[in-house]
Write an enzyme that holds these catalytic residues in place. Sequence first.
Site, PDB file in Angstrom:
ATOM      1  N   ALA A 224       0.847  -1.193   0.000  1.00  0.00           N
ATOM      2  CA  ALA A 224       0.000   0.000   0.000  1.00  0.00           C
ATOM      3  C   ALA A 224       0.885   1.247   0.000  1.00  0.00           C
ATOM      4  O   ALA A 224       2.103   1.165  -0.194  1.00  0.00           O
ATOM      5  CB  ALA A 224      -0.931   0.001   1.211  1.00  0.00           C
ATOM      6  N   ASN A 225       0.270   2.405   0.212  1.00  0.00           N
ATOM      7  CA  ASN A 225       0.998   3.660   0.326  1.00  0.00           C
ATOM      8  C   ASN A 225       0.323   4.518   1.389  1.00  0.00           C
ATOM      9  O   ASN A 225      -0.666   4.105   1.999  1.00  0.00           O
ATOM     10  CB  ASN A 225       1.065   4.378  -1.023  1.00  0.00           C
ATOM     11  N   ARG A 226       0.818   5.727   1.596  1.00  0.00           N
ATOM     12  CA  ARG A 226       0.341   6.554   2.705  1.00  0.00           C
ATOM     13  C   ARG A 226      -0.815   7.485   2.324  1.00  0.00           C
ATOM     14  O   ARG A 226      -1.144   8.397   3.076  1.00  0.00           O
ATOM     15  CB  ARG A 226       1.499   7.387   3.271  1.00  0.00           C
ATOM     16  N   ALA A 290      -4.350   7.004  -5.268  1.00  0.00           N
ATOM     17  CA  ALA A 290      -2.939   6.605  -5.344  1.00  0.00           C
ATOM     18  C   ALA A 290      -2.897   5.087  -5.520  1.00  0.00           C
ATOM     19  O   ALA A 290      -2.732   4.337  -4.561  1.00  0.00           O
ATOM     20  CB  ALA A 290      -2.195   7.031  -4.086  1.00  0.00           C
TER      21      ALA A 290
END
Length: 417
Positions: A224-226, A290
């Site tokens: 995942a990402n932030r 994102a």
Amino acid sequence: MLADTRILLIVSGSVSAYKALELTRLLRKAGARVIPVLTAGGARFVTPHALQAIAGEVVHQELWSLADEAETGHIRLARLPDLVVVAPASADLLARMAHGLADDLATTLLLATDRPVLVAPAMNWAMWAHPATCANLAALRERGVGVVGPNVGAMAEAESGPGRLAEPAEILAAIEAALDAARHRRERPPAAGLPMAGRPLAGRHLLVTSGPTHEPIDPVRYIANRSSGRQGHAIAGALAALGARVTLVSGPVILPDPPGATVLRVNTAAEMLAACEAALPADAAVCAAAVADWRSAGAAEQKLKKVPGEAPPPLALALNPDILATLSAHACRPRLVVGFAAETENVVSNAVAKRQRKGCDWIVANDVSGDVMGGAENAVHLVTAGGVEDWPRLPKEEVAGRLAARIAETLAGGAEA
């Protein structure tokens, strides 16, 4: 909510027509009177006897029935309900609706009615994605026809994709919303001469993606990402505030739903793409999510265990589908496609190259090397065919408002994409 309401339910030819029986049961349980109309194709999948038994009403089938014309008449039948619902709505019936044909009872009623109409499409994914179907749906939406679904899932032909009939409970919720909207329109008509005041996107359908995606490695771990989703959710809310019908496809976030938006929740990039394609056609798409570029090439079915003395298991990656590029080249391409570029260096030059590579109209570029992901403010560059605009650092809600206003201006024809 539905007590004393009259629903004209048109059941057309689709293997999913059996769900119309459950929808009829739910409508009657909610207090509605259901007046069933069964097309020749619909009768191939459900019997008039079953539909009549559950509806508790005569099933209307023939335009040229002397008995029906003498007792009711198709014009009176068209004006009788509070809402006309087509579930399932086959590709053929949608095409005939869009072109104003009236060669059987169902299409004659649809052409003669002055009541709100809601359709629940159901068809093979290839038929749903066909440019003809996209054009037909766009024409119907432009005329004010409501649409619920379709969903993404397994189909009768051992295939899977967008085109599956919405579940009866979902259609019931859409019916309640359509009746509520019609009631508000009757109670609060627009001021004379100002029907669009403050709502320049009224009648438009906008698709927005937001948040991260979670790509599973095993049942408990993921890539995942932030991304918090705050910017994408703010955009969806700003577009809805301008009168748009907004479909927000959101990855996992902890944000409240934006007021006025229909939210579809997904986890992976593949699910997000499928939900976006199911939501088409749309006037514009804003891809603010994102999306993870990669996923595990083979997610483990059980939790990967750390074994003392052994090296970590190798993690093979595979490319995820490119949602922005897919929508930009789609047969049902929105008139305006807006992408985002989260960069940590060469922000503008990378964004300019990305716009050309993806085939989209605009890119909203930002530098995420600081506190942008998860933060409350953003400084963006709007990259279009006409050049680059540098916007100052603003709260994400103000960035959303500026972008929504530009989208409204462009769709109205006052600006070039």
